[in-house]
Structures are given as C-alpha cells and as structure tokens.
Write an enzyme that holds these catalytic residues in place. Structure first.
Site, mmCIF file in Angstrom:
data_model
loop_
_atom_site.group_PDB
_atom_site.id
_atom_site.type_symbol
_atom_site.label_atom_id
_atom_site.label_comp_id
_atom_site.label_asym_id
_atom_site.label_seq_id
_atom_site.Cartn_x
_atom_site.Cartn_y
_atom_site.Cartn_z
ATOM 1 N N ARG A 1 0.853 -1.251 0.019
ATOM 2 C CA ARG A 1 0.043 0.130 -0.111
ATOM 3 C C ARG A 1 1.031 1.335 -0.154
ATOM 4 O O ARG A 1 0.513 2.141 0.687
ATOM 5 C CB ARG A 1 -0.894 -0.009 1.140
ATOM 6 C CG ARG A 1 -1.953 -0.903 1.366
ATOM 7 C CD ARG A 1 -2.893 -1.165 0.175
ATOM 8 N NE ARG A 1 -2.285 -2.113 -0.837
ATOM 9 C CZ ARG A 1 -2.254 -3.406 -0.941
ATOM 10 N NH1 ARG A 1 -2.403 -4.104 0.133
ATOM 11 N NH2 ARG A 1 -1.578 -3.983 -2.063
ATOM 12 N N SER B 1 -10.145 0.033 4.042
ATOM 13 C CA SER B 1 -9.256 -0.051 5.448
ATOM 14 C C SER B 1 -8.817 1.092 5.924
ATOM 15 O O SER B 1 -8.133 1.524 5.148
ATOM 16 C CB SER B 1 -8.348 -1.306 4.909
ATOM 17 O OG SER B 1 -8.813 -2.519 4.355
ATOM 18 N N GLU C 1 -3.828 3.860 6.575
ATOM 19 C CA GLU C 1 -3.840 3.705 5.383
ATOM 20 C C GLU C 1 -4.194 4.762 4.172
ATOM 21 O O GLU C 1 -3.538 5.187 3.449
ATOM 22 C CB GLU C 1 -4.309 2.308 4.964
ATOM 23 C CG GLU C 1 -4.321 1.973 3.424
ATOM 24 C CD GLU C 1 -4.942 0.687 2.899
ATOM 25 O OE1 GLU C 1 -4.868 -0.280 3.499
ATOM 26 O OE2 GLU C 1 -5.999 1.026 2.060
HETATM 27 C C1 FAD Z 1 -15.248 0.716 0.257
HETATM 28 C C2 FAD Z 1 -13.987 0.857 0.077
HETATM 29 C C3 FAD Z 1 -12.979 -0.397 -0.162
HETATM 30 C C4 FAD Z 1 -11.451 -0.144 -0.489
HETATM 31 N N1 FAD Z 1 -10.918 -1.581 -0.731
HETATM 32 C C5 FAD Z 1 -9.566 -1.540 -1.200
HETATM 33 C C6 FAD Z 1 -8.715 -2.385 -1.251
HETATM 34 O O1 FAD Z 1 -9.652 -3.801 -1.293
HETATM 35 N N2 FAD Z 1 -7.392 -2.551 -1.595
HETATM 36 C C7 FAD Z 1 -7.126 -1.103 -1.587
HETATM 37 O O2 FAD Z 1 -5.769 -1.292 -1.896
HETATM 38 N N3 FAD Z 1 -7.453 -0.009 -1.527
HETATM 39 C C8 FAD Z 1 -9.126 0.070 -1.224
HETATM 40 N N4 FAD Z 1 -9.684 1.005 -1.010
HETATM 41 C C9 FAD Z 1 -8.769 2.345 -1.050
HETATM 42 C C10 FAD Z 1 -9.180 3.086 -2.115
HETATM 43 O O3 FAD Z 1 -10.236 2.770 -3.105
HETATM 44 C C11 FAD Z 1 -7.826 3.074 -3.305
HETATM 45 O O4 FAD Z 1 -6.646 3.563 -2.623
HETATM 46 C C12 FAD Z 1 -8.026 3.769 -4.557
HETATM 47 O O5 FAD Z 1 -7.091 3.542 -5.298
HETATM 48 C C13 FAD Z 1 -8.052 5.397 -4.447
HETATM 49 O O6 FAD Z 1 -8.669 5.892 -5.627
HETATM 50 P P1 FAD Z 1 -9.021 7.365 -5.734
HETATM 51 O O7 FAD Z 1 -9.165 7.734 -7.159
HETATM 52 O O8 FAD Z 1 -10.579 7.478 -5.064
HETATM 53 O O9 FAD Z 1 -7.922 8.184 -4.971
HETATM 54 P P2 FAD Z 1 -8.295 9.494 -4.023
HETATM 55 O O10 FAD Z 1 -8.858 9.242 -2.771
HETATM 56 O O11 FAD Z 1 -9.127 10.599 -4.968
HETATM 57 O O12 FAD Z 1 -6.741 9.961 -3.823
HETATM 58 C C14 FAD Z 1 -5.951 9.090 -3.081
HETATM 59 C C15 FAD Z 1 -4.397 9.708 -3.004
HETATM 60 O O13 FAD Z 1 -3.919 9.692 -4.241
HETATM 61 C C16 FAD Z 1 -3.544 11.115 -4.839
HETATM 62 N N5 FAD Z 1 -4.031 10.937 -6.404
HETATM 63 C C17 FAD Z 1 -5.214 10.541 -6.848
HETATM 64 N N6 FAD Z 1 -5.299 10.624 -8.122
HETATM 65 C C18 FAD Z 1 -3.959 11.003 -8.173
HETATM 66 C C19 FAD Z 1 -3.212 11.000 -9.891
HETATM 67 N N7 FAD Z 1 -3.917 11.017 -10.798
HETATM 68 N N8 FAD Z 1 -1.920 11.584 -9.762
HETATM 69 C C20 FAD Z 1 -1.317 11.872 -8.474
HETATM 70 N N9 FAD Z 1 -1.748 11.753 -7.350
HETATM 71 C C21 FAD Z 1 -3.184 11.335 -7.056
HETATM 72 C C22 FAD Z 1 -4.491 12.030 -3.978
HETATM 73 O O14 FAD Z 1 -3.995 13.374 -4.015
HETATM 74 C C23 FAD Z 1 -4.862 11.495 -2.576
HETATM 75 O O15 FAD Z 1 -3.193 11.628 -1.686
HETATM 76 C C24 FAD Z 1 -10.962 0.915 -0.748
HETATM 77 C C25 FAD Z 1 -11.700 2.141 -0.302
HETATM 78 C C26 FAD Z 1 -13.233 1.974 -0.008
HETATM 79 C C27 FAD Z 1 -14.030 3.322 0.139
#
Ligand code: FAD
Length: 367
Positions: free
Chosen positions: A160, A240, A359
C-alpha cells in the site's frame, strides 16, 4: 464551494481554496502547468476513496481528474498492454479487461476509485496487487511540468505504498499501462487467497473462470461493506483504515497462537543440522527477525474493540461488518473519524505493543 464531504467516500471534510475539474489529459496538463505557476498549494483528486480531509478544509487548489480513455497499446501473443487515462474508474477498467478476455486484474474487482490513484498506494486485494501487472505510468512531474514515462520498477511499489505516496516523486499520474495475459481458456490467474479459492471451490493455486472470480470477489467484498453501495451504511468509509502491520517474527511470537500471520518473504526452510552443530544455527533462525505480516483487523478485535464500536456521542463508528474500516454513520465530522482512529491506535498499542498506521491519505488530521 464544493466540499470534501461531497468529494470523498468518507463524506467528511471542509472545502479546498480552489477546485477545477479536468476531462481530458490535454486540459489536465495545461491546467496543472497554469496552477503550478501560480501556487505550490495543490492536490490531485480521483474518486476520493482514500482521502480524509480536516473539517476546516485545505488552503490548496484541487485538480479533480476525470479524464477518460482506454487503449490497447500492444498485443504480442503472450501479453496485451492496456493503457488507461488516470480518471477512468478502476472497477470499470477491471470489468472491461474481463469482458475482453484478459486476466491479471480480476481479483481487484470492486475496489473504488480511479485508475491513476491505483498506483499511488499500489492497491491490492485477494492475492494480487497493481504492481503484479503494472508496466509504467505516464507522469507529469512537479514542479518542472515535464511529462515522462516512468517504468514500474522506479516507483518503489510496496505494501500500500509507492514513491508518489511517500512524495519521493511529486506530480500527477496522467495514465497507467498494464501488461495482461490473454485468457484463451477463460480462466483467471492462479488463486492464492484462501477465502477466494474456497468460495470458488478450487484448491490453492488453481484457476477459475474469469467472470466467476469477479462475482466471488464482489460478493466477498460486499459481505465486508467493501463495495460502495448507497444502500450499505458500512460502505461510507475510506476502505481499510489501517495497514496490516509488518513485525519481526519475534514480536509475532508474543501474540496468541491464533493470531493470523503471514510470512512476508518465503517461509524459511527447515534447517537440518547434525546434533553436534546445534549451537551453530543460522542467525535467521535464532534471531526471529523474519518479517511477518499481521492482521490489523484481528489485532483491533483482540484489543477489545468490537465491530460497530463508537465513542460516546460520536457519529464515526467501526464498520459493523469489518473491524478494519471506520465508517461515517451520517453527519460525522473528520475530527470524530480521527478521534476514533486515535482511540484504536492507543488501545491496540496498549494491548499488543503494536502501533497501527493509517492507510488513507490524511490532510490536516493527526492520528
Ligand atoms: C469501500 C472501500 C473499499 C476499498 N478497498 C480497497 C482494497 O481492497 N484495496 C486497496 O488497496 N484499497 C482499497 N480502498 C482504498 C481506495 O479505493 C484506493 O486506494 C483507490 O486507489 C483510491 O482511488 P481514488 O481515485 O479514490 O483516490 P483519491 O482518494 O482521490 O486520492 C488518494 C490519494 O492519491 C492522490 N491521487 C489521486 N489521483 C492521483 C493522480 N492521478 N496523480 C497523483 N496523485 C493522485 C490524491 O492526491 C490522494 O493523496 C477502498 C476504499 C473504499 C472506500
């Protein structure tokens, strides 16, 4: 002004100082160059599913990435290279690859968020992670605004984490390229995660139908509140909340025998020595310093915090389906989420001597 309570899946947080949405990569590059020339205070945003921002908001401009597009870059008999723009929905990409009959991403079905952010914390679930299939990212480097392709092995991908998450590398992921395998037999990658291969009725390391794997993963995830679902209050979370801690074997041995644990590196082989040499055991065996991954969910429950737990008067609660998720039961504040997280860290620390690390990306919040 849009607030993070509308932009994130945890539904907490105040407003950013500025907010712009980008629908094409060309607009995103031009917008980032313009914003970076004006200010150092900026932040990329995808689906907001791994982000918790303070109730006071942030004094920064948010670049909300909603770029779309999937291209098959190269199909060489054995592998298919698929490139997706950063704003594509992660699960849409997974479903697309399955429909196209290629394997590699199917166990990552149902993870919320964008393709660009999948690299940030090297998302993983059910025995696979993004680093298994990642070839490279298309990156816009900050502050130079130089655009370059960075191969996966330069991204310091780990459990992660990545160089972008630790900010060794600052900038915006514009697109991501994966190398996937044509599944001419319709079968998945070998299944290594016990809950998953059991659910599919196959043995460890066996394969199952691609669509069946997706369905089983989605069902397992839904049973834990880990699929975004407007009907499920347990899915109002950031997934998580804590990383599974990695400790030395010696520390892991101090926990009860039923504490789940996994070797991070291959399990050390049995050492066969003549009795006369019993005092010369290799140091890895006697030192007990092999890294072992523990279950943060197990540690939380073992420490006396049950599923559904909340502090008096708080609208933040541990998920009623999965002790590793903190949920917003409706109208919680970011401060309440952080308070519950601190309570969990302290309680687990006192009970087990292990301090859990959050996380999600936390902005303006201390845990
Ligand atoms: C119900 C639920 C279940 C989940 N299950 C998992 C799982 O099984 N495994 C897992 O690993 N994660 C899981 N996650 C966490 C999450 O879904 C992942 O980390 C996902 O990749 C985040 O994507 P996002 O676009 O929403 O990122 P955001 O929340 O929008 O951003 C997260 C971080 O990344 C940065 N960021 C976003 N996009 C970019 C970009 N294009 N370039 C540079 N920086 C960027 C942001 O500035 C921020 O710091 C879960 C979350 C939820 C709500």
């Amino acid at each position: 002004m849009t607030s993070f309570s509308e932009l994130t899946t945890m539904r907490v947080g105040g407003s950013p100082a500025g907010y712009e949405v980008f629908h094409t990569t060309r607009e995103l590059v031009a917008g980032a160059q313009r914003i970076w020339a004006e200010t150092d205070a900026w932040m990329a945003l995808g689906g907001g599913s791994n982000l918790i921002v303070a109730d006071s908001g942030i004094d920064a401009t948010v670049l909300h990435i909603q770029t779309r597009g999937v291209t098959v870059k190269k199909a060489t008999g054995k592998k298919v290279q698929i490139h997706a723009e950063a704003g594509e929905g992660w699960d849409d990409l997974v479903a697309h690859t399955i429909a196209q009959g290629v394997r590699g991403l199917e166990t990552l079905s149902g993870i919320p968020g964008s393709v660009g952010a999948s690299v940030i914390q090297n998302i993983g679930a059910y025995g696979a992670e993004v680093s298994d299939t990642l070839v490279s990212i298309d990156f816009l480097e900050y502050p130079s605004a130089q655009r370059r392709t960075i191969p996966a092995d330069e991204l310091e991908l780990g459990l992660r984490t990545s160089a972008v998450k630790t900010e060794t590398l600052r900038g915006i992921v514009l697109g991501v390229t994966f190398a996937l395998e044509p599944a001419t037999d319709g079968q998945s990658i070998p299944l290594l995660y016990e809950q998953l291969y059991r659910a599919l009725g196959v043995a460890e390391g066996e394969r199952a139908g691609l669509a069946d794997v997706r369905e089983a993963v989605l069902a397992l995830r839904a049973s834990k509140g880990m699929v975004l679902d407007p009907r499920d209050p347990d899915s109002v979370s950031a997934g998580s909340f804590f990383l599974n801690p990695i400790v030395s074997e010696k520390v892991a041995r101090g926990l009860p025998a039923d504490a789940p644990r996994w070797w991070v590196e291959p399990e050390p082989e049995d050492v066969v020595l003549p009795l006369a040499e019993k005092d010369n055991l290799p140091s890895t065996v006697s030192a007990g310093d092999m890294p072992v991954k523990l279950s943060a969910a197990w540690l939380i429950e073992y420490s006396g915090i049950p599923k559904g737990f909340s502090l008096p008067g708080s609208k933040a609660a541990v998920s009623s389906k999965h002790s590793l998720a903190i949920t917003n039961r409706g109208g919680a504040t970011a401060a309440e989420v952080a308070e519950l997280a601190r309570y969990i860290v302290t309680t687990v620390g006192n009970a087990c001597g292990i301090y859990l690390v959050p996380e999600p990306t936390l902005v303006g919040l201390e845990v």
